[in-house]
Design a protein around this motif. Structure first.
Motif, mmCIF file in Angstrom:
data_model
loop_
_atom_site.group_PDB
_atom_site.id
_atom_site.type_symbol
_atom_site.label_atom_id
_atom_site.label_comp_id
_atom_site.label_asym_id
_atom_site.label_seq_id
_atom_site.Cartn_x
_atom_site.Cartn_y
_atom_site.Cartn_z
ATOM 1 N N GLY A 1 -13.738 -35.202 -67.117
ATOM 2 C CA GLY A 1 -14.740 -36.135 -67.632
ATOM 3 C C GLY A 1 -15.671 -35.574 -68.687
ATOM 4 N N TRP B 1 -17.190 -40.637 -62.811
ATOM 5 C CA TRP B 1 -15.976 -41.409 -62.541
ATOM 6 C C TRP B 1 -16.228 -42.632 -61.671
ATOM 7 N N SER C 1 -18.647 -45.060 -64.093
ATOM 8 C CA SER C 1 -18.237 -45.224 -65.497
ATOM 9 C C SER C 1 -19.383 -44.994 -66.473
#
Length: 221
Positions: free
Chosen positions: A79, A98, A101
């Motif tokens: 990420g 995650w 978002s």
């Protein structure tokens, strides 16, 4: 009868020359008006030409120089988003959560990107920070394009600047439609390559573009 004839003759002697003189004066006056009109129109045309010339020179002198840029937007693991451009020394880092978002940007751009619709990040993001309020949403043919719209502030300015960019879809990416940049965006693996020209003072807008691209592309990873 003779008196009447004499009176009529006197009238003809007086009135005819009078009307002739009036007609001559009217003709002369009309000629003067015509000449004055021509002079005024000539001066107006000259002034207009001079104004257009000065305006074009002034606008041309205010045109900002354009510089070539080559920016990379790429997702690492886990990420981590990187937005870099060497010519402008642009460096933006993004860290996404995650589960939510949400993407937090640091470096040359300090802002947080949140999905416009929390349950569907594919529809776009809202980029919010101390100096910006930007949204990127789907638009264009079959919703493959994107609109980037909102305001941001330069570090030395207090008045917000309105930003609007349309990312027009192409076979493998997008073309920018904006007055201050001419860029080609190509999808590459987990990110994008952006090449082209921007105004000399367009570093903040380039960072915003990179962050927006990183946000909308991540959902497909």
């Amino acid at each position: 009868m003779k008196k009447e004839l004499l009176f009529i003759s006197w009238l003809l002697l007086v009135i005819v020359p009078y009307h002739a003189a009036m007609a001559a004066e009217a003709s002369s006056f009309e000629s003067q008006l015509l000449e004055a009109h021509k002079t005024i129109m000539s001066q107006a045309a000259s002034a207009q030409k001079e104004f257009i010339s000065h305006t074009a020179t002034a606008l041309g002198s205010k045109k900002e120089p354009r510089i070539f840029v080559e920016m990379y937007v790429s997702w690492g693991r886990p990420g981590e988003l990187s937005v870099t451009e060497q010519n402008l020394k642009l460096n933006v880092l993004g860290d996404r959560n995650w589960s939510t978002s949400v993407i937090v940007f640091t470096g040359d751009l300090k802002a947080t990107a949140r999905p416009i619709f929390p349950t569907d990040s594919s529809n776009g993001y809202h980029l919010k920070g101390p100096d910006m309020d930007i949204s990127i949403t789907r638009a264009g043919p079959v919703r493959r394009g994107y609109f980037i719209q909102g305001t941001y502030k330069m570090p030395d300015k207090t008045k917000p600047i309105y930003l609007t960019i349309y990312l027009a879809p192409t076979d493998d990416g997008w073309d920018t439609v904006a007055n201050n940049m001419s860029l080609r965006v190509s999808n590459e693996g987990y990110g994008s390559l952006i090449k082209g020209y921007i105004n000399q003072n367009g570093k903040p807008e380039l960072g915003i573009l990179g962050a927006c691209l990183g946000a909308v592309r991540y959902f497909s990873q």
